[in-house]
Design a protein around this motif. Structure first.
Motif, PDB file in Angstrom:
ATOM      1  N   UNK A   1       0.409 -63.552  17.761  1.00  0.00           N
ATOM      2  CA  UNK A   1       0.009 -64.185  19.011  1.00  0.00           C
ATOM      3  C   UNK A   1       1.056 -65.167  19.506  1.00  0.00           C
ATOM      4  N   UNK A   2       1.787 -65.771  18.595  1.00  0.00           N
ATOM      5  CA  UNK A   2       2.814 -66.721  18.995  1.00  0.00           C
ATOM      6  C   UNK A   2       4.024 -66.029  19.589  1.00  0.00           C
ATOM      7  N   UNK A   3       4.234 -64.766  19.294  1.00  0.00           N
ATOM      8  CA  UNK A   3       5.466 -64.101  19.692  1.00  0.00           C
ATOM      9  C   UNK A   3       5.261 -62.885  20.587  1.00  0.00           C
ATOM     10  N   UNK A   4       4.032 -62.528  20.891  1.00  0.00           N
ATOM     11  CA  UNK A   4       3.774 -61.314  21.657  1.00  0.00           C
ATOM     12  C   UNK A   4       3.055 -61.628  22.968  1.00  0.00           C
ATOM     13  N   UNK A   5       3.568 -61.158  24.096  1.00  0.00           N
ATOM     14  CA  UNK A   5       2.908 -61.418  25.377  1.00  0.00           C
ATOM     15  C   UNK A   5       1.485 -60.872  25.394  1.00  0.00           C
ATOM     16  N   UNK A   6       0.589 -61.582  26.074  1.00  0.00           N
ATOM     17  CA  UNK A   6      -0.767 -61.088  26.260  1.00  0.00           C
ATOM     18  C   UNK A   6      -1.717 -61.417  25.132  1.00  0.00           C
ATOM     19  N   UNK A   7      -1.222 -61.945  24.015  1.00  0.00           N
ATOM     20  CA  UNK A   7      -2.084 -62.224  22.874  1.00  0.00           C
ATOM     21  C   UNK A   7      -2.776 -63.585  22.983  1.00  0.00           C
ATOM     22  N   UNK A   8      -2.225 -64.473  23.800  1.00  0.00           N
ATOM     23  CA  UNK A   8      -2.728 -65.831  23.891  1.00  0.00           C
ATOM     24  C   UNK A   8      -3.328 -66.064  25.268  1.00  0.00           C
ATOM     25  N   UNK A   9      -4.372 -66.881  25.328  1.00  0.00           N
ATOM     26  CA  UNK A   9      -5.052 -67.142  26.586  1.00  0.00           C
ATOM     27  C   UNK A   9      -4.128 -67.742  27.638  1.00  0.00           C
ATOM     28  N   UNK A  10      -4.357 -67.400  28.888  1.00  0.00           N
ATOM     29  CA  UNK A  10      -3.652 -68.034  29.998  1.00  0.00           C
ATOM     30  C   UNK A  10      -3.898 -69.539  29.934  1.00  0.00           C
TER      31      UNK A  10
ATOM     32  N   UNK B   1     -10.964 -75.730  22.151  1.00  0.00           N
ATOM     33  CA  UNK B   1     -12.256 -75.533  21.494  1.00  0.00           C
ATOM     34  C   UNK B   1     -12.836 -74.142  21.731  1.00  0.00           C
ATOM     35  N   UNK B   2     -12.099 -73.297  22.462  1.00  0.00           N
ATOM     36  CA  UNK B   2     -12.577 -71.940  22.718  1.00  0.00           C
ATOM     37  C   UNK B   2     -12.739 -71.174  21.403  1.00  0.00           C
ATOM     38  N   UNK B   3     -13.780 -70.357  21.324  1.00  0.00           N
ATOM     39  CA  UNK B   3     -13.980 -69.502  20.151  1.00  0.00           C
ATOM     40  C   UNK B   3     -13.047 -68.305  20.286  1.00  0.00           C
ATOM     41  N   UNK B   4     -11.796 -68.547  19.944  1.00  0.00           N
ATOM     42  CA  UNK B   4     -10.722 -67.581  20.122  1.00  0.00           C
ATOM     43  C   UNK B   4      -9.965 -67.460  18.812  1.00  0.00           C
ATOM     44  N   UNK B   5      -9.589 -66.245  18.439  1.00  0.00           N
ATOM     45  CA  UNK B   5      -8.937 -66.028  17.149  1.00  0.00           C
ATOM     46  C   UNK B   5      -7.682 -66.880  16.986  1.00  0.00           C
TER      47      UNK B   5
ATOM     48  N   UNK C   1      -5.353 -71.437  14.018  1.00  0.00           N
ATOM     49  CA  UNK C   1      -4.553 -72.659  14.032  1.00  0.00           C
ATOM     50  C   UNK C   1      -5.312 -73.810  13.388  1.00  0.00           C
ATOM     51  N   UNK C   2      -6.586 -73.956  13.737  1.00  0.00           N
ATOM     52  CA  UNK C   2      -7.382 -75.071  13.211  1.00  0.00           C
ATOM     53  C   UNK C   2      -7.689 -74.904  11.724  1.00  0.00           C
ATOM     54  N   UNK C   3      -8.000 -73.696  11.303  1.00  0.00           N
ATOM     55  CA  UNK C   3      -8.322 -73.474   9.889  1.00  0.00           C
ATOM     56  C   UNK C   3      -7.110 -73.775   9.007  1.00  0.00           C
ATOM     57  N   UNK C   4      -5.942 -73.320   9.426  1.00  0.00           N
ATOM     58  CA  UNK C   4      -4.726 -73.578   8.656  1.00  0.00           C
ATOM     59  C   UNK C   4      -4.390 -75.067   8.675  1.00  0.00           C
TER      60      UNK C   4
ATOM     61  N   UNK D   1     -16.853 -70.162  13.166  1.00  0.00           N
ATOM     62  CA  UNK D   1     -15.744 -69.240  12.923  1.00  0.00           C
ATOM     63  C   UNK D   1     -14.624 -69.927  12.152  1.00  0.00           C
ATOM     64  N   UNK D   2     -14.338 -71.172  12.489  1.00  0.00           N
ATOM     65  CA  UNK D   2     -13.252 -71.891  11.819  1.00  0.00           C
ATOM     66  C   UNK D   2     -13.630 -72.249  10.388  1.00  0.00           C
ATOM     67  N   UNK D   3     -14.864 -72.639  10.191  1.00  0.00           N
ATOM     68  CA  UNK D   3     -15.333 -72.933   8.835  1.00  0.00           C
ATOM     69  C   UNK D   3     -15.291 -71.677   7.974  1.00  0.00           C
ATOM     70  N   UNK D   4     -15.734 -70.554   8.522  1.00  0.00           N
ATOM     71  CA  UNK D   4     -15.723 -69.292   7.770  1.00  0.00           C
ATOM     72  C   UNK D   4     -14.300 -68.909   7.374  1.00  0.00           C
TER      73      UNK D   4
END
Length: 263
Positions: free
Chosen positions: A114-123, A132-136, A141-144, A182-185
């Protein structure tokens, strides 16, 4: 972008973030846990690795930072921590393995694609209002980042087969939102994976890091106004110039003195 051009761009960006280099770091946006910095006219994602109420630069703020490796900077976030490690042979002995464990978690669970590929990250994803979006992407990022935070508080931790002392921020804060769950899991998945891998006594001792990680460290006392938030980064430039694309990294820089950028 052609492969040759992409490789050249990556090498150019990596060179601009050489260890020991002092750079000006400008704030873009953050929420204290993760954020985006501008370094050498490029944007980099960063993760908090000094969880002791140190400030992170926002838009209009900046500081000078010296970049160092994760291994060199992990015991250097502030002078109190530096002294703690220098006075503890056990902490010094634990440092190498702790860094190896963190490198594995970064390699395995950060959304590198997602960091290196277009279209993988939210506008507009650099905007903290989206975090805080429930986004992969954000969930990873938060879990790590939380794993790194827990590691920060355990300087003498060497046995990772039992991580019962690693707290879960989302459970502790009773965050039962979709993103919190999702982040806790995912965080619990990381703990279980690390514990399993450490069952092989050679795994982390022989682990070879796959990506580049830098620390931005401000080596002052914890209470000093010059002790900016230390952050961690992965160098990965955006393939195409676009406001929708994120360049970058989970970053950080080691600070030498505070500097406020004129608006």
């Amino acid at each position: 972008m052609k492969l040759a051009s992409r490789i050249f761009y990556l090498l150019l960006t990596t060179t601009s973030l050489a260890f020991g280099q002092t750079v000006a770091v400008n704030g873009v946006d953050n929420d204290g846990y993760i954020g985006v910095y501008e370094i050498n006219d490029q944007h980099y994602w960063w993760l908090c690795i000094e969880p002791v109420t140190t400030p992170a630069a926002i838009a209009g703020e900046g500081f000078f930072a010296e970049q160092t490796s994760l291994l060199s900077g992990w015991d250097q976030q502030n002078t109190e921590r530096q002294l703690e490690y220098s006075n503890s042979l056990q902490a010094q002995a634990a440092l190498s393995k702790q860094v190896s464990v963190m490198q594995y978690v970064l390699d395995t669970y950060l959304p590198i694609t997602a960091l290196t590929t277009p279209g993988q990250v939210l506008e507009g994803s650099e905007n903290a209002d989206f975090y805080e979006s429930n986004n992969d992407f954000y969930n990873s990022m938060y879990a790590v980042q939380h794993f790194l935070t827990e590691m920060y508080g355990k300087p003498e931790h060497t046995d990772f087969t039992d991580l019962a002392d690693f707290g879960d921020r989302w459970l502790e804060e009773s965050d039962f939102s979709a993103s919190g769950i999702a982040r806790s899991d995912l965080y619990q998945e990381i703990l279980a994976d690390v514990a399993l891998k450490d069952g092989d006594v050679n795994f982390f001792n022989n682990y070879l890091v796959e990506n580049d990680y830098y620390i931005a460290n401000t080596l002052f006392g914890e209470a000093s106004p010059d002790n900016w938030q230390d952050a961690l980064i992965i160098v990965a430039p955006v393939p195409e110039p676009s406001g929708a694309l994120l360049i970058a990294c989970c970053g950080l820089a080691m600070m030498l003195r505070r500097w406020r950028k004129l608006a």
